[in-house]
Design a protein around this motif. Structure first.
Motif, mmCIF file in Angstrom:
data_model
loop_
_atom_site.group_PDB
_atom_site.id
_atom_site.type_symbol
_atom_site.label_atom_id
_atom_site.label_comp_id
_atom_site.label_asym_id
_atom_site.label_seq_id
_atom_site.Cartn_x
_atom_site.Cartn_y
_atom_site.Cartn_z
ATOM 1 N N GLY A 178 0.814 -1.212 0.000
ATOM 2 C CA GLY A 178 0.000 0.000 0.000
ATOM 3 C C GLY A 178 0.845 1.258 0.000
ATOM 4 N N VAL A 179 1.913 1.255 0.791
ATOM 5 C CA VAL A 179 2.821 2.403 0.834
ATOM 6 C C VAL A 179 3.458 2.633 -0.536
ATOM 7 C CG1 VAL A 179 5.022 3.233 1.756
ATOM 8 C CG2 VAL A 179 3.303 2.284 3.303
ATOM 9 N N LYS A 180 3.931 1.561 -1.143
ATOM 10 C CA LYS A 180 4.572 1.671 -2.458
ATOM 11 C C LYS A 180 3.597 2.190 -3.504
ATOM 12 C CE LYS A 180 7.045 -1.077 -5.926
ATOM 13 N NZ LYS A 180 7.571 -2.431 -6.257
ATOM 14 N N SER A 181 2.381 1.660 -3.491
ATOM 15 C CA SER A 181 1.388 2.029 -4.501
ATOM 16 C C SER A 181 0.919 3.463 -4.336
ATOM 17 C CB SER A 181 0.183 1.084 -4.426
ATOM 18 O OG SER A 181 0.573 -0.247 -4.674
ATOM 19 N N GLU A 182 0.672 3.880 -3.087
ATOM 20 C CA GLU A 182 0.081 5.197 -2.858
ATOM 21 C C GLU A 182 1.096 6.329 -2.776
ATOM 22 O OE1 GLU A 182 -2.887 7.502 0.324
ATOM 23 O OE2 GLU A 182 -2.722 5.298 0.354
#
Length: 388
Positions: A178-182
């Motif tokens: 989620g961190v990488k995507s957002e």
């Protein structure tokens, strides 16, 4: 100048999670009218026992009353004899010595009308890069809650995070994804912190699984005092390895076994500014890097770390002290400040640690003792009020 009186005041400050952490405010009065303050920070740790504050006060009176506060080394020697190192991460004796040692430094610097940083060697830097903690996932539904923490804190300038891992790897992976995507390159994951929950082989497997995501280091990837296991992990892992220093014997063994790349040094876990400076010097001699760890202190304890960190020549990794940001209140009139992901060192215009007690807040959060009552083991471990 002699120490004439000691006062210990217990406060219980809720975190934003609802969990109440208990701290002891230390005040050392002198016959010349000066008062030094310190903090025995966050007793909300395993092992699940509490210190009797009444007995502690009388023990410290026997050690401190009538002493010259500038005899810091001599007083620390006596404190260590009475509250010895136990080679354990959350040893309460280290917490006690840390609070007294901070008050001694505050008192001596005030007597000289200088800051603690100047007392211990001068400032190399005026601000210290810090990371914000993301606490351990136990349930998948906590992933979105922690992503929301990143959104909020990133807007406040915190762009670097320390992720506690090891209880629910599916949730850990979902969070990192989620961190990488957002957020992409806007957010840095400083470390995966296993906090000694796993043996080194299990931690290595978990690290390899999560290595598809970017992070800077791995912390505490073996059970406590498994120096061989920590060495094996370091040899096989692709990332630098960090471990806390909680006794000089333990640090010696980590150097002897070549177990770590980075020493995580915090006054609370090694027993004060005096001991932390020795640990940092030993790291420098051994050719190891340093970062400053945390138990999530209030502003007094965090100010002590800011002064310490500002004077270290080998503080070369992002540090952890963001405690005041985790609590709903503090007990000083002028809390420490953060700016764009940095902890600001209190200025030279404020002698000592640069902190002033706020007795209205102290009375609001004062509690009678350090007892934890019915708090469960997992609540102490994860600092949560959730029981599901």
């Amino acid at each position: 100048m002699k120490i004439s009186e000691i006062r210990l005041t217990v406060v219980g400050i809720p975190r934003s999670t609802g969990f109440v952490s208990k701290h002891v405010i230390v005040e050392l009065d002198t016959d010349e009218g000066l008062t030094g303050i310190g903090e025995m920070s966050d007793f909300s740790h395993l092992p699940h026992y509490a210190v009797d504050v009444f007995d502690l006060k009388h023990s410290l009176e026997d050690i401190l009353l009538g002493k010259n506060p500038f005899d810091i080394s001599l007083i620390n020697k006596e404190l260590t004899a009475n509250f010895p190192e136990a080679n354990f991460y959350y040893e309460k004796g280290n917490f006690i010595r840390n609070g007294v040692d901070a008050a001694l430094h505050d008192l001596c610097a005030k007597a000289l009308n200088i800051s603690v940083a100047d007392l211990i060697g001068g400032r190399i830097q005026e601000k210290i890069k810090v990371c914000f903690p993301i606490f351990r996932h136990r349930f998948m539904e906590e992933v979105e809650e922690n992503l929301a923490v990143v959104r909020t804190r990133l807007a406040q300038g915190f762009d670097t995070y320390r992720l506690y891992v090891g209880k629910n790897l599916d949730a850990d992976e979902a969070f990192l994804d989620g961190v990488k995507s957002e957020f992409g390159s806007k957010v840095t994951i400083k470390s995966l912190d296993f906090s000694h929950l796993l043996d080194w082989k299990s931690a290595l497997q978990a690290t390899k699984r999560l290595s598809k995501y970017e992070f800077q280091m791995v912390e505490s990837p073996a059970v406590q005092n498994d120096f061989d296991g920590l060495h094996h992990f370091r040899i096989k892992a692709d990332h630098p390895v960090s471990e806390h220093v909680w006794s000089f014997r333990q640090q010696y063994e980590m150097i002897r076994h070549d177990s770590v790349d980075i020493f995580n040094i915090s006054p609370i876990f090694i027993g004060g500014i005096t001991s932390a400076r020795k640990a940092a010097a030993a790291a420098e001699v051994a050719g190891k890097g340093c970062l400053m760890g945390t138990t999530q202190e209030l502003s007094i304890g965090t100010a002590a770390m800011a002064h310490l960190g500002s004077s270290l020549v080998n503080l070369n990794y992002t540090s952890d002290p963001t405690g005041p940001e985790l609590y709903i209140a503090d007990i000083v009139k002028n809390p420490v400040k953060y700016e764009n992901g940095y902890l600001l060192v209190p200025g030279r215009d404020r002698p000592g640690l640069g902190m002033e007690l706020d007795w209205n807040l102290i009375e609001q959060y004062r509690v009678k003792d350090l007892s934890w009552g019915q708090v469960s083991v997992h609540q102490l471990q994860d600092r949560t009020t959730q029981t599901k």
